[in-house]
Structure formats: structure tokens, C-alpha cells
Design a protein around this motif. Structure first.
Motif, PDB file in Angstrom:
ATOM      1  N   THR A 175       0.839  -1.198   0.000  1.00  0.00           N
ATOM      2  CA  THR A 175       0.000   0.000   0.000  1.00  0.00           C
ATOM      3  C   THR A 175       0.871   1.243   0.000  1.00  0.00           C
ATOM      4  N   ALA A 176       0.514   2.205  -0.841  1.00  0.00           N
ATOM      5  CA  ALA A 176       1.192   3.505  -0.854  1.00  0.00           C
ATOM      6  C   ALA A 176       0.217   4.573  -0.381  1.00  0.00           C
ATOM      7  N   PHE A 177       0.673   5.402   0.539  1.00  0.00           N
ATOM      8  CA  PHE A 177      -0.120   6.520   1.027  1.00  0.00           C
ATOM      9  C   PHE A 177       0.525   7.800   0.494  1.00  0.00           C
ATOM     10  N   LEU A 178      -0.216   8.505  -0.336  1.00  0.00           N
ATOM     11  CA  LEU A 178       0.340   9.675  -1.004  1.00  0.00           C
ATOM     12  C   LEU A 178      -0.492  10.919  -0.756  1.00  0.00           C
ATOM     13  N   GLY A 179       0.197  12.037  -0.579  1.00  0.00           N
ATOM     14  CA  GLY A 179      -0.445  13.342  -0.564  1.00  0.00           C
ATOM     15  C   GLY A 179      -0.105  14.037  -1.868  1.00  0.00           C
ATOM     16  N   ILE A 180      -0.907  15.011  -2.252  1.00  0.00           N
ATOM     17  CA  ILE A 180      -0.661  15.713  -3.515  1.00  0.00           C
ATOM     18  C   ILE A 180      -0.909  17.216  -3.323  1.00  0.00           C
ATOM     19  N   PRO A 181      -0.306  18.049  -4.166  1.00  0.00           N
ATOM     20  CA  PRO A 181      -0.492  19.493  -4.024  1.00  0.00           C
ATOM     21  C   PRO A 181      -1.773  20.010  -4.651  1.00  0.00           C
ATOM     22  N   ASN A 182      -2.342  19.228  -5.594  1.00  0.00           N
ATOM     23  CA  ASN A 182      -3.419  19.792  -6.395  1.00  0.00           C
ATOM     24  C   ASN A 182      -4.235  18.691  -7.059  1.00  0.00           C
ATOM     25  N   ILE A 183      -5.564  18.766  -6.933  1.00  0.00           N
ATOM     26  CA  ILE A 183      -6.453  17.871  -7.671  1.00  0.00           C
ATOM     27  C   ILE A 183      -7.680  18.667  -8.099  1.00  0.00           C
ATOM     28  N   SER A 184      -8.051  18.560  -9.347  1.00  0.00           N
ATOM     29  CA  SER A 184      -9.182  19.323  -9.862  1.00  0.00           C
ATOM     30  C   SER A 184     -10.494  18.650  -9.485  1.00  0.00           C
ATOM     31  N   GLU A 185     -11.592  19.344  -9.680  1.00  0.00           N
ATOM     32  CA  GLU A 185     -12.907  18.787  -9.361  1.00  0.00           C
ATOM     33  C   GLU A 185     -13.203  17.552 -10.204  1.00  0.00           C
ATOM     34  N   SER A 186     -12.583  17.471 -11.381  1.00  0.00           N
ATOM     35  CA  SER A 186     -12.798  16.318 -12.255  1.00  0.00           C
ATOM     36  C   SER A 186     -11.803  15.182 -11.984  1.00  0.00           C
ATOM     37  N   GLY A 187     -10.856  15.411 -11.034  1.00  0.00           N
ATOM     38  CA  GLY A 187      -9.945  14.349 -10.630  1.00  0.00           C
ATOM     39  C   GLY A 187      -8.584  14.361 -11.288  1.00  0.00           C
ATOM     40  N   ILE A 188      -8.201  15.468 -11.916  1.00  0.00           N
ATOM     41  CA  ILE A 188      -6.876  15.575 -12.521  1.00  0.00           C
ATOM     42  C   ILE A 188      -5.876  16.007 -11.449  1.00  0.00           C
ATOM     43  N   ILE A 189      -4.852  15.199 -11.219  1.00  0.00           N
ATOM     44  CA  ILE A 189      -3.856  15.472 -10.184  1.00  0.00           C
ATOM     45  C   ILE A 189      -2.609  16.061 -10.837  1.00  0.00           C
ATOM     46  N   THR A 190      -2.207  17.236 -10.364  1.00  0.00           N
ATOM     47  CA  THR A 190      -1.078  17.930 -10.979  1.00  0.00           C
ATOM     48  C   THR A 190      -0.104  18.438  -9.927  1.00  0.00           C
ATOM     49  N   THR A 191       1.069  18.848 -10.409  1.00  0.00           N
ATOM     50  CA  THR A 191       2.111  19.392  -9.540  1.00  0.00           C
ATOM     51  C   THR A 191       2.934  20.404 -10.322  1.00  0.00           C
ATOM     52  N   SER A 192       3.746  21.165  -9.613  1.00  0.00           N
ATOM     53  CA  SER A 192       4.685  22.084 -10.256  1.00  0.00           C
ATOM     54  C   SER A 192       6.116  21.581 -10.157  1.00  0.00           C
ATOM     55  N   SER A 193       6.303  20.416  -9.521  1.00  0.00           N
ATOM     56  CA  SER A 193       7.646  19.910  -9.249  1.00  0.00           C
ATOM     57  C   SER A 193       7.956  18.677 -10.087  1.00  0.00           C
ATOM     58  N   PHE A 194       9.013  18.732 -10.893  1.00  0.00           N
ATOM     59  CA  PHE A 194       9.433  17.579 -11.674  1.00  0.00           C
ATOM     60  C   PHE A 194       9.899  16.446 -10.759  1.00  0.00           C
ATOM     61  N   ASP A 195      10.532  16.790  -9.649  1.00  0.00           N
ATOM     62  CA  ASP A 195      10.991  15.765  -8.712  1.00  0.00           C
ATOM     63  C   ASP A 195       9.812  14.992  -8.133  1.00  0.00           C
ATOM     64  N   GLU A 196       8.788  15.715  -7.713  1.00  0.00           N
ATOM     65  CA  GLU A 196       7.598  15.059  -7.166  1.00  0.00           C
ATOM     66  C   GLU A 196       6.922  14.200  -8.227  1.00  0.00           C
ATOM     67  N   LEU A 197       6.861  14.712  -9.438  1.00  0.00           N
ATOM     68  CA  LEU A 197       6.243  13.996 -10.552  1.00  0.00           C
ATOM     69  C   LEU A 197       6.888  12.622 -10.733  1.00  0.00           C
ATOM     70  N   ASN A 198       8.211  12.581 -10.831  1.00  0.00           N
ATOM     71  CA  ASN A 198       8.923  11.332 -11.089  1.00  0.00           C
ATOM     72  C   ASN A 198       8.807  10.338  -9.944  1.00  0.00           C
ATOM     73  N   ILE A 199       8.982  10.830  -8.717  1.00  0.00           N
ATOM     74  CA  ILE A 199       8.932   9.951  -7.551  1.00  0.00           C
ATOM     75  C   ILE A 199       7.550   9.321  -7.405  1.00  0.00           C
ATOM     76  N   LYS A 200       6.499  10.135  -7.444  1.00  0.00           N
ATOM     77  CA  LYS A 200       5.156   9.619  -7.159  1.00  0.00           C
ATOM     78  C   LYS A 200       4.614   8.765  -8.298  1.00  0.00           C
ATOM     79  N   GLN A 201       4.957   9.084  -9.531  1.00  0.00           N
ATOM     80  CA  GLN A 201       4.517   8.233 -10.632  1.00  0.00           C
ATOM     81  C   GLN A 201       5.171   6.851 -10.533  1.00  0.00           C
ATOM     82  N   THR A 202       6.421   6.809 -10.100  1.00  0.00           N
ATOM     83  CA  THR A 202       7.105   5.533  -9.914  1.00  0.00           C
ATOM     84  C   THR A 202       6.455   4.725  -8.803  1.00  0.00           C
ATOM     85  N   VAL A 203       6.164   5.375  -7.683  1.00  0.00           N
ATOM     86  CA  VAL A 203       5.525   4.690  -6.552  1.00  0.00           C
ATOM     87  C   VAL A 203       4.163   4.129  -6.958  1.00  0.00           C
TER      88      VAL A 203
END
Length: 256
Positions: free
Chosen positions: A169-197
């Protein structure tokens, strides 16, 4: 709220999240959208923001690999703790879990039963130290470059190591999620780490308080449907709830 306080609040949100939108600021600060637009123009003239359609983003030279855990943890404390307490229900003795560097996920340590036998992997140096006090928990802190702002491990070395691991199980927090469920970030480091997890985990649980329901940023990290459950609070917009129901995404709500 006077003008100075309002500008300080907007600047704080910019520094924390990398972007802001007029509609959300208007609601959070109980101010008209016209006033918010003027405030954003003032911050832009001071070099503290870049105006975009519907809001503003943080200038590149102000942004360094994400936002500090210490500053993030000071916002929405009650909601984050309530969400972390709920998340503990999905942790069982013998589990091999991943915890990211978000302030909400870090709060899990406050509610974890003392006798659980666990293997915890994290990219957060601070989180690793907190859980290392539990004698019955094996803690693995991923190696690599440590971000000075977040005190978490980032970069290709960390990503490669995560690619060789598996998590129940992975427990993740995120900086941003839209009302339609699109999860985004401004950090390339966060992007790579969390997509891998996400790729290396059997179950994925998202921890996000209602303040994270915002206009998408420019890096697409994932979608709500990529998670097996979302734990949030009762203040999330009805549109977000309806979107999750339509996509059959289980939601857990907490009160605080």
C-alpha cells in the motif's frame, strides 16, 4: 480582511502550491474575484507572481523543488490530522507500505498503534526519523539527493531504487487535484517519484484535504481513478464528489 493581510495570504499560497486561481482565492479569503484580480496584479508588479488566465503562478526563480514540509504542515492542521487518523485504518500488521513526504501522510505517525509490525519505506528524512522510534517497525529511507526545501530524497537515483521495490500500500499526498480528478504538480521531482511509486504499489490511497481541490497546474501527475481510495474532508465541492462517484472511486470522509 485588509489588503496587506490578503496579499500576504495570497503570496503564502503561491509559495506553497506554485499556483493560485481567482475563484478559489475568492472563496477562501471571502473576497470578490475582482479584488483578487487586482491583488494578483499587484503581486505581479512586485515580481512575486506571473499572471495567467484565471489566476497566477510562482515565478520560476522563486520555486525550488517543492515546498517545505514545515510550512505546509502549518496549514489545515485539523483536517490533515483527521485524514491521517482515518488512513491508519488501512494499515495492518505485516504490511509493506510507502509513505511520501507530504505533511498529511507524515501525521500518520501520531495515530499508528504501537504494536504493529511494519516495513515502511519513505523518501522523507523527517518521516523516517519519526517512525524509527518504533522498535517494531523497519524503516527504509530511499537514498539520493536531499531537497533542501522539503527534506526529502529526489532525483534519478531515488527513482531507480523505487523501481526495484514493491509496496502493498502507498499513502500519497498531492499538491493539487481538480474537481474532475486531474492530479497535478509544479515539481518535476515530485512527478517522477510519485509516478514511480504508483506503478510499484498494489493499493494506492490518496490523502487530500479540501484545500487541494484547485485549478490544475502544468505537470500531470495522475488521475483520481489511479487510486483505490481517496480520504478527504466534508468540505470538498459537490462536483468533486459527483466526479468520484461517476468514476466509482471510493471516498472516505472525515470531520474535524
Amino acid at each position: 480582511m485588509n489588503k496587506t493581510h490578503r496579499l500576504n495570504q495570497i503570496e503564502m499560497y503561491l509559495n506553497l502550491y506554485g499556483s493560485v486561481d481567482v475563484h478559489s482565492l475568492s472563496q477562501n479569503l471571502d473576497t470578490s474575484e475582482m479584488t483578487i484580480r487586482r491583488d494578483l496584479s499587484i503581486l505581479a508588479s512586485q515580481g512575486k507572481a506571473i499572471r495567467i488566465h484565471g489566476g497566477a503562478i510562482l515565478p520560476t526563480d522563486h520555486y525550488v523543488n517543492g515546498n517545505g514540509l514545515e510550512s505546509r504542515s502549518q496549514l489545515h492542521i485539523k483536517a490533515k490530522k483527521a485524514i491521517a487518523k482515518e488512513a491508519v485504518k488501512y494499515i495492518h500488521s505485516g504490511d509493506n507500505i510507502f509513505l511520501d513526504d507530504s505533511s498529511t501522510v507524515s501525521a500518520i505517525v501520531e495515530f499508528l498503534p504501537p504494536k504493529l509490525q511494519l516495513i515502511i519505506t519513505t523518501t522523507s528524512v523527517l518521516t523516517a526519523m519519526k517512525f524509527n522510534d518504533f522498535t517494531n517497525i523497519d524503516v527504509i529511507c530511499i537514498g539520493g539527493k536531499i531537497s533542501k526545501s522539503t527534506q526529502s530524497v529526489v532525483g534519478p537515483l531515488a527513482t531507480r531504487l523505487l523501481e526495484s521495490m514493491y509496496f502493498k500500500t502507498a499513502f500519497l499526498g498531492i499538491p493539487n487535484i481538480s474537481e474532475s480528478g486531474i492530479i497535478t504538480t509544479s515539481s518535476f521531482d515530485e512527478l517522477n517519484i510519485k509516478q514511480t511509486v504508483l506503478r510499484q504499489s498494489n493499493h494506492k490511497i490518496l490523502l487530500a484535504d479540501s484545500s487541494k481541490i484547485r485549478t490544475p497546474q502544468h505537470l500531470h501527475l495522475a488521475d483520481a481513478k489511479d487510486f483505490d481510495r481517496i480520504i478527504t474532508d466534508f468540505k470538498v465541492p459537490e462536483a468533486f464528489i459527483n466526479s468520484c462517484k461517476k468514476q466509482k472511486i471510493p471516498l472516505s470522509f472525515v470531520a474535524f
